[in-house]
Scaffold this motif. Structure first.
Motif, PDB file in Angstrom:
ATOM      1  N   LYS A   1     -11.644  74.864 -30.719  1.00 42.86           N
ATOM      2  CA  LYS A   1     -12.347  74.908 -29.433  1.00 42.86           C
ATOM      3  C   LYS A   1     -11.961  73.707 -28.562  1.00 42.86           C
ATOM      4  CE  LYS A   1     -15.506  76.384 -26.530  1.00 42.86           C
ATOM      5  NZ  LYS A   1     -15.277  77.608 -25.710  1.00 42.86           N
ATOM      6  N   LEU A   2     -11.922  72.519 -29.169  1.00 40.92           N
ATOM      7  CA  LEU A   2     -11.545  71.322 -28.417  1.00 40.92           C
ATOM      8  C   LEU A   2     -10.102  71.399 -27.939  1.00 40.92           C
ATOM      9  CD1 LEU A   2     -13.218  68.562 -30.646  1.00 40.92           C
ATOM     10  CD2 LEU A   2     -13.893  69.215 -28.325  1.00 40.92           C
ATOM     11  N   THR A   3      -9.225  71.944 -28.765  1.00 41.53           N
ATOM     12  CA  THR A   3      -7.814  72.054 -28.395  1.00 41.53           C
ATOM     13  C   THR A   3      -7.614  73.009 -27.237  1.00 41.53           C
ATOM     14  OG1 THR A   3      -7.096  71.546 -30.656  1.00 41.53           O
ATOM     15  CG2 THR A   3      -5.515  72.682 -29.236  1.00 41.53           C
ATOM     16  N   SER A   4      -8.305  74.135 -27.275  1.00 42.10           N
ATOM     17  CA  SER A   4      -8.152  75.119 -26.208  1.00 42.10           C
ATOM     18  C   SER A   4      -8.794  74.659 -24.898  1.00 42.10           C
ATOM     19  CB  SER A   4      -8.753  76.463 -26.630  1.00 42.10           C
ATOM     20  OG  SER A   4     -10.135  76.327 -26.907  1.00 42.10           O
ATOM     21  N   ASP A   5      -9.892  73.891 -24.976  1.00 42.01           N
ATOM     22  CA  ASP A   5     -10.616  73.472 -23.762  1.00 42.01           C
ATOM     23  C   ASP A   5     -10.096  72.148 -23.199  1.00 42.01           C
ATOM     24  OD1 ASP A   5     -12.098  75.727 -24.083  1.00 42.01           O
ATOM     25  OD2 ASP A   5     -13.931  74.718 -24.756  1.00 42.01           O
ATOM     26  N   TYR A   6      -9.751  71.196 -24.088  1.00 37.18           N
ATOM     27  CA  TYR A   6      -9.405  69.859 -23.631  1.00 37.18           C
ATOM     28  C   TYR A   6      -8.021  69.389 -24.082  1.00 37.18           C
ATOM     29  CZ  TYR A   6     -14.459  69.832 -22.947  1.00 37.18           C
ATOM     30  OH  TYR A   6     -15.730  70.154 -22.562  1.00 37.18           O
TER      31      TYR A   6
END
Length: 518
Positions: free
Chosen positions: A446-451
């Motif tokens: 989730k962090l990789t895709s968003d940030y």
């Protein structure tokens, strides 16, 4: 030299039966032609057993026909657990034979077969994730669907670990190995029927079977090492068994991008390439299942260490699986290890699952190089595993290294929880790793895709720093090592170490040369 695995036992003098797992050597007893591979090796003019010359053993055992003094329970335990050195005396040992320990040549075959089918299972775990964009386009699903082809390994492990470790403790090593190898083979063949764009559910079914097979694989390295290998090689053996799984991950990073290049503009060629990879995996898995059925034995005829001799001599009916679980969770060092192992290994699972997505964020079309980066990551860990195994066999400094955390965690758990089952402690460690792996993969994804990948990597670094701090707090109470060097301050409970099958006679004869030397 030694042939502990010979199927035929040798007769001994009438009226002098051998005790279970023991080798009494009274003066004047007849000898024959078979010998065993003793851990300290024979010396000229003597027949050393567990490091003690034959003359000192005869003195400890008493002359033939001498008085037989029964031992008190605590004296019997002391005599059974304490390895005798040259000239050492065992309490009440006039009629108490010393435990015979020997190393079986078959141990290397068992270790090799296990390592190879563990390799194939690990390969199947990562073969989708490292080319996630290719399978995403072929099956027409989202990246989260492809991620679940990896995370299903982690998800299946958690609920199945308790029945799997119960099966290992009650039905033995051989049956567990056959289940792991057999399910791994079956899952590989099911995948062969999924090479059509609308059959994603079939490939998921095959992957689910492989994930169930993993439950019967990941907990075995420490059990195989303890049951088959001596005190000075047990950590190296465990590291080698884990190495097979790590090598499978390395091959899973390297081969799929080469075998299945990104040719989504040619669906037929892509399907042919995927089919080649699936059928090749199935052929290897089938061969290894056959070898497992032929060559994988439950245990050697003689225990390889004093610690195993003590466990195998305990009555199996006293063993309680539920009590063993409770004892493990009451052990504070083990609970700390459970958390730290879960953090460290879960972080590795997360990075492995998401590596392709992180690399392709910045370098589109570099699937092959993403695989090479994963290969480098795993090979570096494999070197650390072997170095740690060799170091631990000689120093026993278990909370010293971080690079070889996978085999290190297994062996450290066995040491601080002895005499609890190796399969149970290893299984719980793996369950912790799977839980953290799922949570870390979802959060990092989730962090990789968003940030971006940097945010996901910082997230993992914070958790790994916490793991390092907790590792430093673990108390090193090496119970199994203490038994092997003769410190008997451990309450040895019953562990069902004997196989439900393979009950072989524990008789032995000496060679003619040894007889003349005596």
């Amino acid at each position: 030299m030694a042939r502990p695995d010979d199927e035929e036992g040798a007769a001994v003098a009438p009226g002098h039966p051998l005790a279970k797992g023991y080798l009494p050597l009274p003066r004047g007893a007849p000898v024959g032609k078979e010998s065993v591979e003793l851990q300290n090796g024979p010396k000229a003019g003597t027949f050393p057993v567990n490091g003690a010359p034959r003359d000192s053993l005869a003195a400890a055992s008493g002359v033939l026909g001498g008085p037989q003094t029964p031992l008190a329970p605590e004296e019997e335990t002391q005599a059974r657990l304490l390895p005798a050195g040259a000239g050492a005396e065992t309490p009440g040992a006039e009629s108490s034979p010393l435990p015979l320990t020997a190393l079986s040549p078959r141990r290397f075959v068992v270790l090799l077969i296990f390592s190879l089918y563990s390799l194939v299972n690990a390969f199947q775990w990562i073969q989708y994730s490292i080319i996630s964009n290719v399978f995403e386009g072929f099956y027409g699903v989202t990246l989260l669907h492809i991620d679940w082809l990896s995370m299903v390994y982690m998800l299946a492990y958690v609920p199945l670990i308790f029945p799997a470790t119960w099966l290992l403790d009650t039905r033995g090593l051989r049956l567990t190995a056959l289940l792991g190898s057999g399910l791994n083979c079956l899952g590989a063949w099911i995948k062969c029927g999924s090479v059509q764009q609308h059959l994603f559910w079939v490939t998921m079914l095959g992957q689910c079977l492989c994930s169930v097979a993993q439950v019967f694989i990941l907990g075995l390295p420490s059990r195989i090492a303890s049951v088959w290998f001596g005190p000075k090689e047990v950590s190296t053996a465990c590291a080698t068994a884990v190495l097979g799984n790590q090598l499978g991950t390395a091959v899973g990073f390297l081969l799929p991008p080469v075998l299945v290049p990104n040719t989504q503009n040619d669906t037929n060629l892509l399907a042919c390439n995927i089919s080649t990879m699936f059928y090749g995996t199935s052929a290897v898995a089938t061969l290894l299942f056959i070898l497992t059925a032929i060559a994988f034995k439950e245990k050697p005829r003689y225990p390889p260490s004093q610690a195993q001799a003590a466990l195998q001599d305990s009555p199996p009916e006293e063993y309680s699986y539920k009590k063993s679980i409770r004892n493990l969770f009451k052990n504070i060092p083990f609970v700390l290890l459970l958390i730290t192992y879960g953090i460290m290994t879960g972080a590795f699972y997360s990075v492995s699952t998401l590596l392709n997505q992180m690399i392709l964020t910045y370098y589109e079309g570099e699937e092959v190089n993403a695989g090479r980066i994963g290969l480098t990551l795993v090979v570096a860990g494999m070197v650390g595993s072997i170095l740690c195994g060799l170091w631990l066999d000689y120093t026993k400094t278990y909370n010293f290294f971080m690079t070889g955390y996978l085999p290190l965690g297994f062996e450290f758990a066995v040491e601080i929880t002895y005499p609890e089952s190796e399969g149970t402690s290893s299984g719980l460690l793996n369950a912790s790793a799977q839980i953290f792996g799922i949570l870390f993969t979802l959060a990092q994804g989730k962090l990789t895709s968003d940030y971006g990948p940097k945010a996901g990597n910082i997230f993992l670094c914070v958790w790994m720093f916490i793991g390092i701090i907790l590792t430093a707090l673990i108390k090193s109470d090496l119970r199994r090592h203490n038994i092997n060097i003769g410190i008997t301050n451990v309450d040895v409970k019953a562990i069902p170490a004997d196989s439900p099958t393979d009950q072989e006679p524990k008789t032995v004869m000496l060679s003619k040369q040894s007889e003349s030397a005596i």
